[in-house]
Design a protein around this motif. Structure first.
Motif, PDB file in Angstrom:
ATOM      1  N   SER A  25       0.833  -1.204   0.000  1.00 53.78           N
ATOM      2  CA  SER A  25       0.000   0.000   0.000  1.00 53.78           C
ATOM      3  C   SER A  25       0.867   1.252   0.000  1.00 53.78           C
ATOM      4  N   SER A  26       0.229   2.404  -0.252  1.00 53.66           N
ATOM      5  CA  SER A  26       0.914   3.681  -0.108  1.00 53.66           C
ATOM      6  C   SER A  26      -0.143   4.727   0.222  1.00 53.66           C
ATOM      7  N   TRP A  27       0.275   5.943   0.553  1.00 48.29           N
ATOM      8  CA  TRP A  27      -0.736   6.971   0.836  1.00 48.29           C
ATOM      9  C   TRP A  27      -0.965   7.863  -0.391  1.00 48.29           C
ATOM     10  N   GLY A  28      -0.497   7.422  -1.531  1.00 46.20           N
ATOM     11  CA  GLY A  28      -0.734   8.198  -2.752  1.00 46.20           C
ATOM     12  C   GLY A  28      -2.150   8.006  -3.260  1.00 46.20           C
ATOM     13  N   HIS A  29      -2.503   8.795  -4.250  1.00 40.95           N
ATOM     14  CA  HIS A  29      -3.823   8.711  -4.857  1.00 40.95           C
ATOM     15  C   HIS A  29      -4.136   7.271  -5.253  1.00 40.95           C
ATOM     16  N   LYS A  30      -5.303   6.777  -4.862  1.00 38.01           N
ATOM     17  CA  LYS A  30      -5.759   5.413  -5.095  1.00 38.01           C
ATOM     18  C   LYS A  30      -5.047   4.347  -4.262  1.00 38.01           C
ATOM     19  N   GLY A  31      -4.083   4.763  -3.457  1.00 36.25           N
ATOM     20  CA  GLY A  31      -3.568   3.841  -2.442  1.00 36.25           C
ATOM     21  C   GLY A  31      -2.486   2.870  -2.835  1.00 36.25           C
ATOM     22  N   PHE A  32      -2.067   2.874  -4.099  1.00 32.78           N
ATOM     23  CA  PHE A  32      -1.021   1.923  -4.473  1.00 32.78           C
ATOM     24  C   PHE A  32       0.119   2.665  -5.190  1.00 32.78           C
ATOM     25  N   ASN A  33       0.592   2.130  -6.296  1.00 33.84           N
ATOM     26  CA  ASN A  33       1.795   2.698  -6.908  1.00 33.84           C
ATOM     27  C   ASN A  33       1.533   3.654  -8.067  1.00 33.84           C
ATOM     28  N   GLU A  34       0.268   3.907  -8.336  1.00 34.64           N
ATOM     29  CA  GLU A  34      -0.059   4.582  -9.587  1.00 34.64           C
ATOM     30  C   GLU A  34       0.558   5.968  -9.753  1.00 34.64           C
ATOM     31  N   VAL A  35       0.624   6.732  -8.644  1.00 33.22           N
ATOM     32  CA  VAL A  35       1.171   8.088  -8.752  1.00 33.22           C
ATOM     33  C   VAL A  35       2.607   8.053  -9.270  1.00 33.22           C
ATOM     34  N   TRP A  36       3.362   7.034  -8.846  1.00 36.60           N
ATOM     35  CA  TRP A  36       4.785   6.976  -9.185  1.00 36.60           C
ATOM     36  C   TRP A  36       5.056   6.064 -10.373  1.00 36.60           C
ATOM     37  N   LEU A  37       4.000   5.420 -10.869  1.00 35.39           N
ATOM     38  CA  LEU A  37       4.179   4.532 -12.023  1.00 35.39           C
ATOM     39  C   LEU A  37       2.967   4.661 -12.936  1.00 35.39           C
ATOM     40  N   ASN A  38       3.079   5.506 -13.946  1.00 40.28           N
ATOM     41  CA  ASN A  38       2.024   5.618 -14.946  1.00 40.28           C
ATOM     42  C   ASN A  38       2.661   6.063 -16.244  1.00 40.28           C
ATOM     43  N   SER A  39       1.857   6.297 -17.256  1.00 39.89           N
ATOM     44  CA  SER A  39       2.466   6.514 -18.569  1.00 39.89           C
ATOM     45  C   SER A  39       3.374   7.740 -18.605  1.00 39.89           C
ATOM     46  N   SER A  40       3.210   8.677 -17.656  1.00 35.63           N
ATOM     47  CA  SER A  40       4.063   9.864 -17.702  1.00 35.63           C
ATOM     48  C   SER A  40       5.458   9.601 -17.148  1.00 35.63           C
ATOM     49  N   ASN A  41       5.558   8.764 -16.113  1.00 36.63           N
ATOM     50  CA  ASN A  41       6.862   8.628 -15.451  1.00 36.63           C
ATOM     51  C   ASN A  41       7.439   7.218 -15.453  1.00 36.63           C
ATOM     52  N   GLU A  42       6.811   6.314 -16.185  1.00 34.18           N
ATOM     53  CA  GLU A  42       7.295   4.926 -16.164  1.00 34.18           C
ATOM     54  C   GLU A  42       8.724   4.790 -16.652  1.00 34.18           C
ATOM     55  N   TRP A  43       9.164   5.717 -17.497  1.00 30.51           N
ATOM     56  CA  TRP A  43      10.498   5.580 -18.095  1.00 30.51           C
ATOM     57  C   TRP A  43      11.617   5.588 -17.062  1.00 30.51           C
ATOM     58  N   VAL A  44      11.387   6.203 -15.907  1.00 33.54           N
ATOM     59  CA  VAL A  44      12.509   6.316 -14.966  1.00 33.54           C
ATOM     60  C   VAL A  44      12.957   4.948 -14.430  1.00 33.54           C
ATOM     61  N   TYR A  45      12.018   3.975 -14.342  1.00 33.57           N
ATOM     62  CA  TYR A  45      12.363   2.727 -13.662  1.00 33.57           C
ATOM     63  C   TYR A  45      13.360   1.879 -14.435  1.00 33.57           C
TER      64      TYR A  45
END
Lengths: 362, 526
Positions: B403-423
């Motif tokens: 879990s996380s305290w980000g929007h929707k509670g999981f990893n989506e804020v830090w992993l979506n089509s805008s920022n996936e490239w960093v990983y």
């Protein structure tokens, strides 16, 4: 990934929970549905979502399911259509599902405000070089996004691709790159013992993909492979194992309590010299632990006399948790305890609306 | 005798931003703004509570990046320049608003606040705010939590265990170095938890951490007390869950306090509102308008016609809201105590920068809340999480859910089509460092320096803030450039170390720019 499994999983939930799930899935008319109808609808909605990415799997559904799918998704389908016609209808209605949407929330606004700045040209000088778009190393990485979505990215070293093509020989021209997902929940995967698997065809050059999933709380592992006619399946790389999160509270009730070693020494310094302590303190003898559960517990509450715990908790009316939950579970329903406690977990979960942060300010 | 406990946890964090290479850096202002508006006002509140002998407890997590910036002499001297310019601007505002009876008192207020901040910074804390935090911890009023080295979002770094190990190890070693004792509590960046991270925390002596509500409610087996008592992970790390009610009261757009119409409006700043020539000396030297912190309007309502801020009204609201919060927690705890066989704990974590920076009256609200709890009621007692564990050492065993305290509670804020490239690149970087550490077990001299710098660059690239900013769209250019800059530096270092030819002049330059964690040890990344 089978239907009965998903169904079983949903059946243990209350109607209210299912209703919540249904509203998330935007199922029309879920307020009026009975529990079994909700389950049906959720199962289908999940399948539909996943199908959008793996249309090949549609064929596995029965005709009846297909008709219902059409109804649920507003696809006009007459009763006398054949299965093949229905498949065509659905396939044409399937659009690429939306990727996660960006939406800012109160909490995120505050965080963004930390970095608040007017829209202006950058003053930060960009480094002349840029990162490569990919690396010449072969790997597949699985990253879960949420209980129902997983992200995969991959790189294939040119030499590995060459090798694969050489192996497939002339058939390599017709080969289709694919991701084979193995459901390896609770197994030590050896390549053959997955519960189930499904394929997602990909474009190798895309290098990443989001894959919606049917049910939460699973472990997956992926093979990146080339599929060629004649059943040839050449595996280029295998991914890490990734677990998707749980989507609702666990139905498993099994209360065990523990005291960590430091506190044990603090609470009962007198006992420190005795041998019994050494037995209890797992930290000092980790190698002798056999199972995970035993390792987890410095001692089982049942093994301590009730008086001993009562001394630590003078005010606690110590009644050991229901002694044999296993037996009760076998019967099907937990028997009422002497005093029935409200389900605080359920309460917290209900009040919780994904960090409230998801409610935007305006 | 208290019926239950309230644990307020403030998470203070900023990414490491330090640009001696520029004469004026917009991004460094993030630090200066929150120092003036959040950290110093909070310290003033807490110190006045100590002075008045009000008994209280508060938990604060100070991330290693923030701590390093607060202790950095270069940033300290720049802050002093900045606050002195703000005082100068406030003086000009006094003259400008002389004939405007609505605004003049506000200009006076800002002038006084800035002068007080400067005075506290220079004289009371001797330029280093950490001194004050340490003193409060020493008095037993405040417990400071450790955190990951650069706020890396651990669930998405966990594919490579050396990456998570490095974040945790460096963070905890840094805490020990700065605060002189072992850390008991650990703030997981963004409350990002995955089963297994607890074991790594345990290895470093961590006793507890805090998760978003569903991390605990979805633990297995099902927790008996919901989020109102901690659970132990099988590893022995205690996990506290965020109370949904108290977070809702602050965050909700409907009932949340900070949106009250009498409170100060964040988005109306004279930096953007007044005449360009007048404000020019106080904004970015290239003429880019920035927030000055002088804001004259109140939220007023859902309208663009904002009315003038009236401090007395806002102050009264802060008091009313503090009383309301206390009343609600009291009722909640009364109820929980009646259905639990132990005293419940309500854990209320917030971003520290909410208080003062976004919610201008936040520090006042906190002051009222603490004073009211100490004097007006007996149901609730404030507590630190360590104290709670000392009092209740026996807790249920369950494995929390990812879990996380980000929007929707999981990893989506830090992993979506805008920022996936960093990983892809972060993974490559972590692997590169791991390989370097393996192939150079006993590095010395220049190679040692290069390896340690490579570790710093990796950590700086891993900060969750970059992915967050790229996702939110604000400052995404800066954020992606920072990610790239550190990874490129790491890649160059890696090539030079492997090739055996290290460019010492260049190494010295980047050592002086990215100078965080002087005591870092690359072997921690094995």
């Amino acid at each position: 990934m089978n239907r009965a499994e998903i169904q079983r999983e949903l059946e243990v939930r209350t109607r209210n929970d299912l209703s919540k799930v249904a509203s998330e899935l935007k199922i029309v008319g879920h307020h009026r549905m009975r529990k079994h109808e909700l389950i049906e609808a959720i199962v289908l909605a999940r399948m539909y979502e996943a199908l959008a990415h793996t249309p090949g799997m549609l064929r596995r559904l029965t005709r009846k399911d297909l008709v219902q799918l059409c109804e649920q998704n507003g696809i006009r389908a007459r009763e006398r259509l054949t299965k093949a016609d229905l498949l065509k209808k659905i396939a044409s209605a399937l659009k690429k599902p939306e990727l996660p949407r960006k939406r800012s929330s109160t909490q995120e606004k505050v965080k963004t405000a930390k970095f608040h700045r007017p829209t202006v040209p950058q003053d930060f000088v960009q480094d002349p070089d840029d990162l490569p778009a990919w690396y010449d190393e072969t790997r597949v990485i699985l990253l879960p996004v949420d209980p129902y979505l997983i992200h995969v990215y991959w790189d294939v070293a040119s030499c590995d691709l060459e090798k694969a093509k050489r192996c497939l020989g002339r058939k390599s021209r017709q080969a289709q790159a694919t991701l084979r997902f193995y459901d390896i929940t609770n197994v030590i995967f050896d390549g053959t013992n997955a519960h189930s698997s499904f394929d997602v065809d990909i474009e190798l050059q895309a290098r990443s993909r989001y894959v919606p999933l049917w049910s939460p709380e699973k472990s997956y592992c992926v093979d990146l492979a080339l599929k060629a006619p004649g059943g040839l399946f050449y595996v280029i790389a295998r991914s890490n194992a990734a677990e998707t999160p749980r989507a609702w509270p666990s139905p498993k009730v099994d209360e065990r309590y523990m005291l960590v070693a430091e506190d044990y020494r603090r609470v009962e310094p007198a006992a420190q010299s005795s041998d019994s302590i050494k037995e209890n303190s797992w930290e000092e003898r980790p190698s002798e632990q056999t199972t995970k559960r035993e390792k987890a517990l410095p001692f089982e509450p049942a093994k301590i006399s009730a008086e001993k715990v009562a001394a630590i908790y003078p005010y606690r009316k110590w009644s050991l948790p229901p002694a044999k939950p296993e037996v009760q579970l076998a019967v099907g329903f937990p028997q009422p305890e002497e005093k029935t406690y409200p389900d605080l977990t359920e309460m917290s979960e209900r009040k919780f609306a994904f960090g409230v942060s998801s409610w935007s300010l305006e | 005798m208290a019926r239950g406990y309230l644990a307020i946890v403030l998470h203070a964090h900023l990414p490491y931003v330090r640009h001696p290479e520029y004469e004026d850096s917009l991004e460094e202002n993030w630090l200066y703004e929150v120092m003036t508006e959040t950290y110093i006002p909070l310290l003033v509140v807490l110190e006045s509570l100590v002075e008045d002998q009000v008994d209280f407890r508060l938990s604060i997590s100070l991330t290693p990046t923030l701590v390093s910036m607060l202790a950095d002499p270069f940033l300290q001297s720049r802050y002093l320049q900045r606050i002195e310019r703000l005082i100068e601007l406030a003086q000009r505002e006094l003259r400008r608003t002389e004939s405007e009876p609505d605004f003049h008192p506000l200009a006076l207020m800002y002038h006084r606040r800035f002068s007080q901040a400067r005075d506290a910074f220079l004289n009371r804390y001797d330029r280093n705010l950490l001194v004050a935090f340490k003193r409060l911890q020493h008095l037993g009023k405040v417990e400071i939590l450790a955190s990951a080295a650069t706020h890396g979002y651990l669930p998405l770094l966990s594919v490579d265990s050396s990456a998570v190990g490095g974040q945790i190890r460096v963070g905890i070693a840094h805490y020990q170095e700065v605060f002189g004792h072992e850390a008991h509590g650990f703030w997981l960046p963004e409350c990002g938890f995955y089963p297994g991270v607890d074991g790594l925390l345990r290895e470093h002596g961590i006793r507890y951490t805090i998760l978003e509500t569903h991390g605990v409610t979805r633990a297995e087996p099902r927790p008996r007390y919901g989020v109102y008592a901690p659970i132990y992970c099988p590893s022995g790390v205690a996990v506290f869950g965020r109370d949904p009610e108290s977070s809702k009261q602050v965050w909700s757009s409907i009932e949340g306090y900070p949106g009250d119409y009498d409170y100060r409006e964040f988005y109306r700043d004279i930096g953007h509102d007044v005449d360009f020539d007048y404000i020019k000396p106080y904004i970015h030297r290239d003429g880019i308008r920035i927030d000055t912190g002088i804001k004259y309007y109140r939220i007023t309502g859902k309208t663009d016609d904002k009315e003038v801020y009236i401090p007395e009204w806002a102050e009264r609201k802060a008091e009313i809201h503090a009383a309301n919060f206390m009343f609600n927690r009291g009722k909640q705890i009364e109820y929980l105590r009646s259905v639990m066989d132990r005293r419940p704990i309500v854990v209320a974590p917030y971003d520290a920068e909410l208080f003062g920076h976004w919610w201008f009256e936040g520090p006042r609200w906190l002051d009222y809340l603490i004073r009211k709890i100490a004097s007006e009621q007996e149901t609730i007692r404030l507590i630190t999480l360590s104290e709670y564990l000392a009092e209740h050492p026996v807790n249920q065993v369950a494995t929390p859910s990812a879990s996380s305290w980000g929007h929707k509670g999981f990893n989506e804020v830090w992993l979506n089509s805008s920022n996936e490239w960093v990983y892809r690149h972060l993974y490559q970087g972590a692997k590169a460092l791991e390989r370097l550490a393996k192939s150079h077990p006993e590095a010395r001299g220049l190679t040692l320096r290069a390896l340690n710098q490579a570790a710093r660059e990796l950590l700086l690239a891993q900060a969750s803030d970059w992915a967050f900013m790229i996702n939110s769209g604000a400052m995404d250019g800066y954020a992606s450039n920072r990610t790239k800059r550190h990874l490129l530096r790491l890649q160059k270092l890696s090539r030079e170390i492997n090739g055996g030819v290290i460019d010492e002049a260049w190494l010295s330059t980047i050592e002086s720019q990215d100078n965080i964690f002087p005591q870092i040890n690359y072997r921690w990344f094995l």
